[in-house]
Write an enzyme that holds these catalytic residues in place. Structure first.
Site, PDB file in Angstrom:
ATOM      1  CG  ASP A  65    -116.494  33.710 -24.168  1.00 30.56           C
ATOM      2  OD1 ASP A  65    -117.209  32.872 -24.137  1.00 30.56           O
ATOM      3  OD2 ASP A  65    -116.921  34.968 -23.631  1.00 30.56           O
ATOM      4  CG  ASP A  71    -115.831  33.476 -32.591  1.00 31.24           C
ATOM      5  OD1 ASP A  71    -116.689  33.305 -33.642  1.00 31.24           O
ATOM      6  OD2 ASP A  71    -116.489  32.973 -31.508  1.00 31.24           O
ATOM      7  CG  HIS A 166    -121.340  33.774 -34.112  1.00 31.96           C
ATOM      8  ND1 HIS A 166    -120.448  33.161 -33.001  1.00 31.96           N
ATOM      9  CD2 HIS A 166    -120.688  34.954 -34.298  1.00 31.96           C
ATOM     10  CE1 HIS A 166    -119.967  34.105 -32.303  1.00 31.96           C
ATOM     11  NE2 HIS A 166    -119.817  35.212 -33.196  1.00 31.96           N
ATOM     12  CB  CYS A 253    -117.216  27.854 -31.477  1.00 34.44           C
ATOM     13  SG  CYS A 253    -119.145  28.232 -31.854  1.00 34.44           S
TER      14      CYS A 253
HETATM   15  N1  GLY Z   1    -119.665  32.709 -25.306  1.00 32.70           N
HETATM   16  C1  GLY Z   1    -119.350  32.838 -26.849  1.00 32.70           C
HETATM   17  C2  GLY Z   1    -119.580  34.277 -27.138  1.00 32.70           C
HETATM   18  O1  GLY Z   1    -120.395  34.815 -26.773  1.00 32.70           O
HETATM   19  O2  GLY Z   1    -118.860  34.816 -28.153  1.00 32.70           O
END
Ligand code: GLY
Length: 263
Positions: A65, A71, A166, A253
């Protein structure tokens, strides 16, 4: 333009082959990596078209990811803060981002308690909104509050809707006063005092857009919401997101957006 959507820089990471193993809430099929990279290239071009300097990091196959760089950190005008992701396969992404941030910031702080991911953080001119979620807990938020309070930032903790990855899966900042949101999130009352534009019914998947300088970059294929935003005066750029969406990823993201402090 406001610091909350005016940016001179961005950092992205190309999706790697291991993205086929990326996390997802529901399996809608394995991402097509070639198409994912094509969409990612279009996304980077859209960022660059506003005049921003974009660092494109190479894929790191250790982290399926890892292209969802948002993030791993929070970038503010004065400092960057390395996050502490709330899922074991992603926690190492934060340490990987730290040296990149140190190239731009003299002050790079770190979350050391609890968990918090950038996807749960919406920075506006007046406050930092953070949605508690399966990835972001009270302790992580309190740790962030301690780090940013000396700079005058106010944090308001709200609730990411149940079953939504999120907070920003369901909302985006459009300008100083305006937020694009799903109805399920806006109905919680968390955007009181802001103008809210609702995504069209059935187009909830486009709530994750980004205002980046003069552009609103949104996922392709959501014509009603696009039309509403165009009529509201926003300049829209659509980018394909079908493969990132298989991993619950979206426009926010895929980048860290910031203006480094003048040295
Ligand atoms: N696939 C992004 C996450 O779950 O953090």
């Amino acid at each position: 333009m406001s610091f909350s959507y005016s940016f001179s820089h961005a950092i992205c990471r190309r999706p790697g082959a291991s993205a086929t193993h990326g996390l997802r809430a529901v399996d809608t099929g394995t991402p097509d990596i070639d198409l994912f990279i094509q969409h990612h290239d279009d996304y980077v071009l859209a960022l660059k078209s506003t005049g921003a300097h974009v660092t494109e990091l190479a894929a790191d196959e250790t982290f399926p990811d890892g292209c969802f760089v948002e993030d791993a950190a929070l970038c503010l005008p004065e400092l960057a803060i390395v996050m502490r992701p709330g899922t074991s396969s992603r926690i190492g992404e934060a340490a990987l981002m730290k040296p990149e941030l140190e190239k731009h910031y003299q002050c790079v702080a770190e979350i050391t308690r609890g968990h918090i991911e950038g996807g749960d953080i919406l920075v506006t001119d007046r406050e930092i909104l953070i949605g508690s979620s399966d990835r972001t807990d009270q302790e992580g938020v309190e740790n962030l509050r301690e780090i940013v309070a000396p700079y005058g930032y106010m944090i308001r903790m709200v609730q990411t809707p149940p079953g939504v990855l999120h907070f920003k899966t369901d909302c985006s900042l459009l300008d100083e006063h305006t937020i694009l949101s799903t109805r399920r999130l806006a109905d919680s009352g968390c955007f009181e005092g802001y103008n809210v534009i609702h995504v069209a019914d059935g187009e909830e998947a486009c709530a994750n857009a980004i205002r980046f300088n003069d552009l609103v970059i949104m996922p392709a294929g959501f014509p009603e919401t696009r039309s509403v935003l165009t009529h509201a005066g926003f300049s829209i750029r659509e980018v394909g997101n079908s493969e990132a969406a298989r991993l619950d990823g979206g426009m926010s993201c895929l980048s860290l957006r910031f203006s480094p402090p003048a040295t």
